[in-house]
Design a protein around this motif. Structure first.
Motif, short mmCIF file in Angstrom:
data_model
loop_
_atom_site.label_atom_id
_atom_site.label_comp_id
_atom_site.label_asym_id
_atom_site.label_seq_id
_atom_site.Cartn_x
_atom_site.Cartn_y
_atom_site.Cartn_z
N VAL A 142 7.19 5.56 4.02
CA VAL A 142 6.44 6.78 3.70
C VAL A 142 7.37 7.96 3.50
CG1 VAL A 142 4.68 8.40 4.52
CG2 VAL A 142 4.37 5.94 4.89
N VAL A 143 8.41 8.05 4.34
CA VAL A 143 9.41 9.11 4.18
C VAL A 143 10.04 9.02 2.80
CG1 VAL A 143 11.56 10.08 5.08
CG2 VAL A 143 9.90 9.08 6.65
N ALA A 144 10.38 7.81 2.41
CA ALA A 144 11.09 7.60 1.14
C ALA A 144 10.23 7.97 -0.06
CB ALA A 144 11.55 6.15 1.04
N ILE A 145 8.96 7.55 -0.06
CA ILE A 145 8.12 7.83 -1.23
C ILE A 145 7.77 9.32 -1.30
CG2 ILE A 145 7.21 5.50 -1.38
CD1 ILE A 145 4.58 6.56 -0.18
N THR A 187 -3.11 12.00 -4.10
CA THR A 187 -3.98 10.83 -3.94
C THR A 187 -3.18 9.56 -3.64
OG1 THR A 187 -5.59 11.79 -5.47
CG2 THR A 187 -5.74 9.42 -5.08
N THR A 188 -2.10 9.36 -4.40
CA THR A 188 -1.29 8.15 -4.21
C THR A 188 -0.57 8.18 -2.87
OG1 THR A 188 -0.95 8.10 -6.61
CG2 THR A 188 0.43 6.65 -5.28
N LEU A 189 0.00 9.34 -2.53
CA LEU A 189 0.71 9.48 -1.26
C LEU A 189 -0.23 9.22 -0.09
CD1 LEU A 189 3.33 10.34 0.24
CD2 LEU A 189 2.46 12.69 0.17
N ALA A 190 -1.42 9.81 -0.13
CA ALA A 190 -2.38 9.62 0.97
C ALA A 190 -2.79 8.15 1.09
CB ALA A 190 -3.61 10.50 0.72
N TYR A 244 7.15 2.05 -2.56
CA TYR A 244 6.57 1.77 -1.25
C TYR A 244 6.73 0.30 -0.89
CZ TYR A 244 3.03 1.24 2.40
OH TYR A 244 2.39 0.93 3.58
N VAL A 245 6.39 -0.59 -1.84
CA VAL A 245 6.51 -2.03 -1.57
C VAL A 245 7.96 -2.41 -1.32
CG1 VAL A 245 6.19 -4.33 -2.56
CG2 VAL A 245 4.44 -2.57 -2.90
N ALA A 246 8.87 -1.86 -2.12
CA ALA A 246 10.29 -2.18 -1.95
C ALA A 246 10.82 -1.71 -0.60
CB ALA A 246 11.10 -1.54 -3.08
N PHE A 247 10.48 -0.48 -0.23
CA PHE A 247 10.94 0.05 1.06
C PHE A 247 10.30 -0.69 2.22
CE2 PHE A 247 12.28 3.82 -1.41
CZ PHE A 247 13.57 3.96 -0.91
N LYS A 248 9.04 -1.13 2.05
CA LYS A 248 8.39 -1.91 3.09
C LYS A 248 9.11 -3.24 3.32
CE LYS A 248 4.75 -0.25 5.19
NZ LYS A 248 4.57 -0.32 6.65
#
Length: 404
Positions: free
Chosen positions: A180-183, A331-334, A168-172
């Protein structure tokens, strides 16, 4: 309901559709994977047969899907609907002592109350009296546990949670719009490779709605219908409307309450306890993560509605697919999907120095998730915040503009 905005009439491109559709899908996955187990628990407590349980899944899923799709299409805003989660939690204990036919009658009474409330126009005036800082603080407090949960998952499954957080951090950093799509895709791929999604025993079956004739009793009216109405009103409708307001959407609350109330009324004989505007999962679809342009986010409501209808058609089967996903993944995705909304809400809550203290109190009270008199934390966070605002500022903004 307010007419669709002129700016939303611009044609949709593929890039306009992708992100809202993914946001809608994520909200559905989070809803089924995170809270739908309560429905199965309540059905077990009530001693319902597999056929009646499947009918409950069908009724609430189809009702949620059609109401959210219709409201989003007409308003051109992301009106995300969902079943009442606090009400489902309440029914886990309530159905143990109430015959199922009387529970159906109680569902009908509660739904009729929401139809009357929506048509009366009272709820919209109540929503508009809440100051913006209080609303933002309430939303941030409600969502805080989900943001914390994303990182607390590192203690449960460090490899999965760590992968999602790092990705998430890398894609951000390099392509924020697709984070969000990627993760989501990365996480699903990881789970399939690790064999952590057990779908081998599932069979694709159509659901068959089963009609249950309602019966009415004073006991069910007082012990089920009244608590169901109050819990859904304070725990779902109020924070749900504040989510929409916080992200700049102005659709009136009245038709939303009336339409979802009427839908609940129609679906109650088939087992649906209550559905309403969503709060937590709505935030996934109403913020910038769904689309940079607010005029395109209504597509997320359409996508979520279609997904709910598909789940309803296949009843327990597809609900079980979502529930088969590991809790750590959900949980992590949300939590990661809601980070942007949490940050924006906190910034909005603390922006005005005059309301900063009361907004902070609201945030902390909501985050504490107080439970008193059978009513959940969203209600008490709002009450405490409004009282603090009145004491610190002398008054609330008033009801000006409520009738416009």
């Amino acid at each position: 309901m307010d007419a669709p905005a002129q700016s939303s009439a611009t044609p949709l491109r593929l890039t306009d559709i992708l992100h809202p559709v993914i946001a809608g899908l994520v909200s559905v996955i989070v809803n089924y994977g995170g809270t739908f187990i309560l429905v199965f628990q309540a059905a077990k407590v009530a001693g319902l047969s597999p056929e009646l349980t499947s009918s409950w899944v069908w009724a609430v899923s189809i009702g949620v899907g059609l109401s959210g799709l219709a409201l989003s299409w007409y308003s051109r805003e992301p009106v995300i609907t969902a079943w009442s989660t606090p009400a489902a939690a309440f029914l886990v204990t309530a159905l143990a002592s109430v015959p199922y036919s009387e529970a159906i009658g109680a569902y009908l009474l509660s739904a009729a109350g929401f139809v009357v409330l929506g048509l009366s126009g009272c709820f919209e005036r109540l929503v508009r009296v809440v100051p913006g800082g209080i609303a933002a603080g309430l939303l941030a407090g409600i969502l805080l546990q989900f943001g914390i949960g994303a990182f607390a998952s590192l203690s449960v499954d460090p490899s999965l949670a760590g992968l999602l957080i790092a990705a998430y951090v890398a894609f951000k950093r390099f392509t924020a719009r697709y984070a969000v799509v990627a993760i989501l895709l990365l996480g699903l791929g990881y789970l399939l490779l690790q064999g952590q999604v057990g779908l081998t025993t599932l069979r694709l079956e159509f659901a068959s709605p089963v009609f249950t004739a309602p019966t009415f009793s004073l006991n069910a009216a007082l012990s089920v219908a009244l608590p169901l109405f109050l819990i859904t009103l304070t725990g779902q409708y109020m924070p749900g409307m504040l989510v929409l307001r916080n992200d700049g959407f102005k659709t009136s609350a009245n038709p939303i309450v009336a339409v979802t109330g009427m839908g609940s009324l129609l679906m109650a004989p088939f087992g649906s306890h209550a559905f309403n505007i969503a709060a937590i999962t709505a935030a996934i679809c109403t913020g910038k993560e769904a689309h940079e342009n607010p005029d395109k986010r209504w597509v997320a409501g359409i996508a979520a509605g279609v997904c709910y209808i598909l789940v309803g058609v296949f009843g327990v089967t597809l609900a079980s697919v979502f529930m088969a996903l590991p809790g750590t993944f959900i949980t992590t995705l949300a939590g990661l999907a809601l980070l942007g909304t949490i940050g924006a809400s906190l910034a909005s809550a603390l922006a005005d120095a005059r309301s900063r203290e009361s907004a902070l109190i609201t945030f902390l009270a909501a985050a504490a998730n107080i439970s008193l008199l059978g009513i959940g934390g969203a209600f008490w966070g709002l009450v405490i915040g409004l009282l603090a605002h009145v004491v610190l500022n002398g008054r609330l903004p008033g009801l000006r503009g409520a009738s416009r």
